[in-house]
Design an enzyme around this catalytic site. Structure first.
Site, PDB file in Angstrom:
ATOM      1  N   ASP A 167       0.871  -1.178   0.000  1.00  0.00           N
ATOM      2  CA  ASP A 167       0.000   0.000   0.000  1.00  0.00           C
ATOM      3  C   ASP A 167       0.912   1.233   0.000  1.00  0.00           C
ATOM      4  O   ASP A 167       1.370   1.651   1.054  1.00  0.00           O
ATOM      5  CB  ASP A 167      -0.890  -0.040   1.249  1.00  0.00           C
ATOM      6  N   GLU A 197      -0.767  10.581   1.060  1.00  0.00           N
ATOM      7  CA  GLU A 197      -2.116  10.010   1.084  1.00  0.00           C
ATOM      8  C   GLU A 197      -2.434   9.431   2.448  1.00  0.00           C
ATOM      9  O   GLU A 197      -3.564   9.528   2.944  1.00  0.00           O
ATOM     10  CB  GLU A 197      -2.246   8.927   0.004  1.00  0.00           C
ATOM     11  N   GLU A 198      -1.443   8.791   3.066  1.00  0.00           N
ATOM     12  CA  GLU A 198      -1.665   8.104   4.335  1.00  0.00           C
ATOM     13  C   GLU A 198      -1.940   9.057   5.504  1.00  0.00           C
ATOM     14  O   GLU A 198      -2.337   8.614   6.576  1.00  0.00           O
ATOM     15  CB  GLU A 198      -0.454   7.215   4.675  1.00  0.00           C
ATOM     16  N   HIS A 311      -1.215  -2.503   6.056  1.00  0.00           N
ATOM     17  CA  HIS A 311      -0.593  -1.598   7.026  1.00  0.00           C
ATOM     18  C   HIS A 311       0.257  -2.347   8.050  1.00  0.00           C
ATOM     19  O   HIS A 311       0.262  -2.028   9.240  1.00  0.00           O
ATOM     20  CB  HIS A 311      -1.632  -0.721   7.729  1.00  0.00           C
TER      21      HIS A 311
END
Length: 333
Positions: A167, A197-198, A311
């Site tokens: 990811d 983005e995270e 994650h």
């Protein structure tokens, strides 16, 4: 598919806000296959391919990953802050790399089990009770340095692989594949490798604001539900069953795919015999959530690759799903 490139992407460091290493790798891979490359003020890498028509299509994949930042240093021990959504339960004893002028390896540690009281043993050890041990009091580690997991990318099954930062290095990989595959696009294509983005979908917002595309296709990852502790009622996406078409993100708090885009994507998948899955997501969102409400609104859809252990330092995916994702996007544009 170029598995050696996937390995390089996975093992590169690109914690949110510190994407330089992975951005340089992407740039070196695509520079001879695009008409123009731009890096904007937020660090997004935007690669452009001129099309025949005047329509603009944006293809977006975030290049950042979850990780840590050095908060305090004392005698070879480091306090850290988490960057992005990380479950404290997966941190203990993980190997990490601190990115400075040179890489410094460390291990996340805590109070030994032999010294813990009975009540302590029953509790999840919170990240603020953990430390990174580099076993060297004289290291040149400073506050604010990024820290990433030290995970090896490797094959673990016939079509499955594991590594960190799937990811969203899988989405990044798809964009690179598409850049190399598409020689003469119908529309102007903007390949956006977005940042941060995270930690709030930040990079994609600024990138599409300046481009204002007619259509945006976001490629990301999603959680797979084909594990013993998850029921099909909770999540029915599976490894090896194809690209995931995200109809609704985070119970509607994220993106909701417009009906006409939904029909286009599903009909294309059916026509081209591309394996796909449908997701009604209850948690998490992609860059599509912010892209579709930028400026006067941008037609957007999110396509995802299912990943187990999302994650974590050991995410698992099936390369067949990556192939189906590339095939669908290639036919959509």
């Amino acid at each position: 598919m170029n598995i050696s490139l996937l390995k390089k992407l996975s093992e590169s460091c690109g914690v949110s806000g510190f994407e330089n290493e992975v951005r340089e790798l992407i740039k070196s891979e695509i520079k001879s296959n695009v008409d123009k490359i731009e890096i904007d003020n937020l660090g997004n890498l935007i690669a452009f391919k001129k099309g025949i028509k005047n329509k603009k299509t944006a293809l977006i994949a975030h290049m950042d990953e979850i990780g840590f930042v050095v908060k305090r240093v004392e005698k070879g021990f480091i306090n850290f802050t988490k960057i992005g959504g990380i479950d404290d339960r997966i941190l203990l004893s993980q190997r990490v790399i601190i990115k400075g002028n040179k890489d410094i390896e460390g291990v996340i540690g805590c109070k030994p089990v032999h010294l813990q009281k009975d009540e302590e043993k029953k509790q999840v050890v919170k990240s603020d009770q953990l430390y990174i041990d580099v076993a060297d009091e004289k290291t040149n580690i400073e506050k604010g340095m990024p820290v990433c997991f030290a995970s090896e990318f490797k094959k673990i099954g016939k079509t499955t692989y594991t590594g960190k930062a799937m990811d969203n290095r899988l989405g990044v990989f798809c964009l690179i594949e598409l850049i190399k595959k598409i020689k003469k696009p119908k529309n102007d294509l903007y390949f956006i490798f977005s940042t941060q983005e995270e930690v709030g979908l930040k990079g994609a917002r600024t990138a599409v604001f300046s481009i204002e595309p007619d259509l945006a296709i976001i490629i990301d990852t999603t959680y797979a539900g084909d594990v013993p502790v998850v029921s099909e009622k909770e999540c029915d996406t599976k490894l090896g069953k194809g690209v995931v078409i995200n109809l609704i993100e985070s119970c509607g708090a994220g993106a909701i795919i417009p009906e006409k885009i939904k029909e286009l994507v599903i009909n294309t998948a059916k026509k081209k015999k591309i394996k796909y899955q449908i997701e009604i997501g209850e948690g998490g969102m992609t860059d599509a959530a912010i892209v579709q409400i930028t400026k006067k609104g941008i037609l957007s859809c999110s396509l995802s690759i299912p990943v187990r252990n999302l994650h974590t330092p050991c995410e698992i995916f099936d390369i067949r799903d990556v192939k189906e994702t590339v095939k669908l996007v290639e036919n959509l544009i």
